[in-house]
Structure formats: C-alpha cells, structure tokens
Enzyme design. Sequence first.
Site, PDB file in Angstrom:
ATOM      1  N   ARG A 147       0.864  -1.182   0.000  1.00  0.00           N
ATOM      2  CA  ARG A 147       0.000   0.000   0.000  1.00  0.00           C
ATOM      3  C   ARG A 147       0.891   1.219   0.000  1.00  0.00           C
ATOM      4  NH1 ARG A 147      -3.413   2.603   5.037  1.00  0.00           N
ATOM      5  NH2 ARG A 147      -1.409   3.636   5.310  1.00  0.00           N
ATOM      6  N   TYR A 159      -2.448  11.873   5.473  1.00  0.00           N
ATOM      7  CA  TYR A 159      -2.677  10.542   6.038  1.00  0.00           C
ATOM      8  C   TYR A 159      -1.621   9.585   5.492  1.00  0.00           C
ATOM      9  CZ  TYR A 159      -4.172   5.853   6.685  1.00  0.00           C
ATOM     10  OH  TYR A 159      -4.150   4.523   7.008  1.00  0.00           O
ATOM     11  N   ASP A 210      -4.899   3.864  -0.021  1.00  0.00           N
ATOM     12  CA  ASP A 210      -5.988   4.140   0.918  1.00  0.00           C
ATOM     13  C   ASP A 210      -6.421   5.605   0.793  1.00  0.00           C
ATOM     14  OD1 ASP A 210      -7.770   4.204   3.021  1.00  0.00           O
ATOM     15  OD2 ASP A 210      -6.380   3.347   4.500  1.00  0.00           O
ATOM     16  N   HIS A 212      -8.876   6.808   2.495  1.00  0.00           N
ATOM     17  CA  HIS A 212      -9.256   7.154   3.871  1.00  0.00           C
ATOM     18  C   HIS A 212     -10.494   8.058   3.949  1.00  0.00           C
ATOM     19  CE1 HIS A 212      -8.050   7.088   8.184  1.00  0.00           C
ATOM     20  NE2 HIS A 212      -7.480   5.976   7.782  1.00  0.00           N
ATOM     21  N   GLU A 236      -8.897   1.973  -1.537  1.00  0.00           N
ATOM     22  CA  GLU A 236      -9.552   1.695  -0.245  1.00  0.00           C
ATOM     23  C   GLU A 236     -10.371   2.875   0.255  1.00  0.00           C
ATOM     24  OE1 GLU A 236      -6.748   0.165   2.561  1.00  0.00           O
ATOM     25  OE2 GLU A 236      -7.869   0.931   4.278  1.00  0.00           O
ATOM     26  N   GLU A 262     -13.261  -0.790   7.068  1.00  0.00           N
ATOM     27  CA  GLU A 262     -12.501  -0.983   8.309  1.00  0.00           C
ATOM     28  C   GLU A 262     -13.215  -0.360   9.508  1.00  0.00           C
ATOM     29  OE1 GLU A 262      -8.806   0.900   7.004  1.00  0.00           O
ATOM     30  OE2 GLU A 262      -9.129   2.472   8.480  1.00  0.00           O
ATOM     31  N   ARG A 283     -13.393  -4.977   4.354  1.00  0.00           N
ATOM     32  CA  ARG A 283     -12.318  -4.722   5.332  1.00  0.00           C
ATOM     33  C   ARG A 283     -12.778  -4.822   6.788  1.00  0.00           C
ATOM     34  NH1 ARG A 283      -7.727  -3.302   4.615  1.00  0.00           N
ATOM     35  NH2 ARG A 283      -7.508  -1.623   6.149  1.00  0.00           N
ATOM     36  N   GLU A 339      -4.066  -6.952   5.617  1.00  0.00           N
ATOM     37  CA  GLU A 339      -3.156  -5.826   5.901  1.00  0.00           C
ATOM     38  C   GLU A 339      -2.158  -6.239   6.986  1.00  0.00           C
ATOM     39  OE1 GLU A 339      -5.126  -2.339   7.480  1.00  0.00           O
ATOM     40  OE2 GLU A 339      -3.522  -1.030   6.782  1.00  0.00           O
ATOM     41  N   TRP A 402     -11.458  12.321   8.269  1.00  0.00           N
ATOM     42  CA  TRP A 402     -10.032  12.014   8.419  1.00  0.00           C
ATOM     43  C   TRP A 402      -9.701  10.690   7.784  1.00  0.00           C
ATOM     44  CZ3 TRP A 402      -7.163   8.214  11.001  1.00  0.00           C
ATOM     45  CH2 TRP A 402      -5.760   8.420  10.899  1.00  0.00           C
TER      46      TRP A 402
END
Length: 402
Positions: A147, A159, A210, A212, A236, A262, A283, A339, A402
């Site tokens: 990643r 991030y 990602d 995010h 992601e 996630e 995830r 991950e 975030w």
Amino acid sequence: MKIVAAKLIVCSPDRNFVTLKIETDEGIYGLGDATLNGRELAVASYLEEHVIPCLIGRDPFAIEDVWQYLYRGAYWRRGPVTMTAISAVDVALWDIKGKALHTPIYNLLGGKSRQGVLVYAHANGSDIPGAIESTKKLMAEGYLAVRVQCGVPGVASSYGVPKGSKPYEPAERGLPSENVWSTERYLNFVPQLFEALRREVGEDVHLLHDVHHRLTPIEAARLGKALEPYHLYWMEDPTPAEDQDAFRLIRQHTVTPIATGEVFNSFWDAHDLIRNQWVDYLRMTIVHGGGITALKKAADFAAVYQVKTGFHGATDLSPVTMAAALHFGLAIHNFGIQEHMPHTSLTDQVFPHAYRFDAGYMVPGDEPGLGVDIDERLAQKYPYQRAYLPIARKLDGTLTDW
Ligand code: EZ4
Ligand code: CO
C-alpha cells in the site's frame, strides 16, 4: 467446562491495547482483543461493568449462544463499542476451544484452504522518490503487495505519511492533532504517484492505496478512472460508507477494485455493498465486527457474490486480532489479502505469538487456539495513556473526514 473469571488488561506498550482474558475451571484461558482506537476505555468499561458479570458460570464452548446472548440480549444492537466488546469475548472463546481440543483455530473453521495468508505492507514517503524507495525496500523484504501513501505537495500533513523517522502511526498521545486536506491537490497528484511507481517497480507487485474516506463519490470515480492504467489491487475507502448507495456511482465509472469497511461493525453496514457487488473486498475485521463468529457469516455471504476479504490490520489491532485474522484467512475460501502493519518490538514482547512472516505471506503457526499470549507483568509496566486519532480540516478550516 465453565467460565470462572474474566479480567481486562489495559496497557500501552508504545500504543494502547485492551485485552480480555477469560479463565475456565479447567485452567485453560482465552484472549480477546477489545481495542477501539481513541475510545479504549469505553469498551473496557462496557466489558467490566456489563459483560463480565454475565459470563461467569457459562459454558465457554457455547460460542454461538454467548454471541447471541450478548447481541440480542443487550436489546441495544450494533455500534463500535458493543461490537468490539462482543468480539473480545467471541475470540477468547474460540481461543479456549482450540486449546481445549488441542488444535489451531483454523482447523475449527474448516481447515487450511491455502499454505499462507497474502499480506500487504505500508510504504510511505513525503514525496514521490521517497514513496518509490519505501516500496522497493518492502519488495526487497519479500512483500508481494504494498500500500503506497505519499505526501501531497501543498498539503502540510497527509494521512499515511510519518512526521519523523519512526514508522507511520496514526494515533498520537495527548489530544487530537490536526491535519490539513485539499481534495483538489490530492486528486491531481495521486495519478502522478502511481505512474512513477509503475515505471520504477514494474507490473508484478500488487499496489494498493488508501483514500481514507476523503472523497465524494464523483471525486472517487474520477480517481478510480485515472488510476486504471496502473491496475491497483484496490482503492480503499474511497468515500464514507454510511450511505452504501454512494458506491453505486463509483462503480458505474471505474474498474479499479474497491475495498471498504474498516470502520464497519455490523454485517448490515456491508449488506447492500456486497449483494449489489459494489465492492470487491470487505475490510470489516474481527475485532470491530463482532468476532470470528460474525465475520464467518459475513464472509460466507460475501462469497456468494464473489466479494473477498481484505481485513484491516493496522497497529491498533493487537497481536490477538492479527492471529485471529490469520487463522481466519488461512481457512476461508474467499480470502483476498490481509493488511500487515508490524507492531513495535515492545508490543511483540508483551504479546508473544506464533505467527510469522515468510516471503510475502504470513502463517498463524500450529499452536492450539490462537497461538498468542500476554505477558501481564510486562504489560503492567506500560499503563494506558490517553491517545487519539487526528482530525482533518480543509484549507479554509472546514472539518472534514479524516
Ligand atoms: O487509520 O487503523 O488501512 N488502514 C488504516 C489505518 C487506520 C487506523 C485507525 O485506527 O486506514 O491506518
Ligand atoms: Co484504511
């Protein structure tokens, strides 16, 4: 067999972890991870005040019944605190069952479907040359999937990019720090990053990224399209997923595979995403989604739609969760990728474990149960310290995802 005691171990060997230890009258104990990054003590209190008293005297082999007792029995369903608490109990009971039957958990889940669990590592750079160097370093260590996150020009903190020389760690001690964010600069930059990466690292390594949760659906669609020539393994969390329908729009525009979830804590967070085939990888993971019992059902549902697992595995998920995920990933048929963000050596000392990395894959080891322990005396030396994930603001100060 009966549960005779259960206790919490809250410690901070470089970062906070909440661990549940369930003890039985036969001397066998099991461990469960109850860590909810930035809200750790809420789960500890939920378990201490409301769950542990209900466990004493129960049969630890009745995992499904205990799960239903804590889920349906609470009346108040779902939510990250509740589901993390249920996960901790569930995983501890699977650990006990494995130990009692002298077999690793993967055997209780159907046995090995593969020899090892494909994992991806985190590369990060403050600029494109740094990100390329970091990716190459991980490839040299044997990783087959990486990643890649990178600093964005004109954005002071991003991030996935470390502030100093230590590996990136999103949670920081003290009150929440603030990141800045510019969607415009990010969207213009990321395709350049992956163009340069493919040129430098070739076509074979799996590259992931990602987002995010920072884009709107149409922005995510634009990014997915722009990244198609670099054939990412996945993009992601392209957009927040409270509205599952949002992924329909992204899907209509791009063939870049999508992973999300996630932050999910229930199968119902993913129901529409899976049955409409709007995502490729789920995830939601064991510690936040209700344990092995809940994730097995979610993964089986996903399998019908050719959706695979791609579980969250950052450092805020303790070695107990990592082990559980590896047993799970070894056993189920529709495993995709896991991950892997290595814990610090201090965390590893507090949680001695049998799992290991070997040439791009991880294996959980063949010890009965999870194959993870906790050194309680060492854990005691590192008491909980308040820590939070950062927040993000756009260049004009507006608080954003975030
Ligand atoms: O920000 O685990 O894919 N990994 C991630 C992580 C998360 C943290 C939040 O607790 O997105 O870095
Ligand atoms: Co993520």
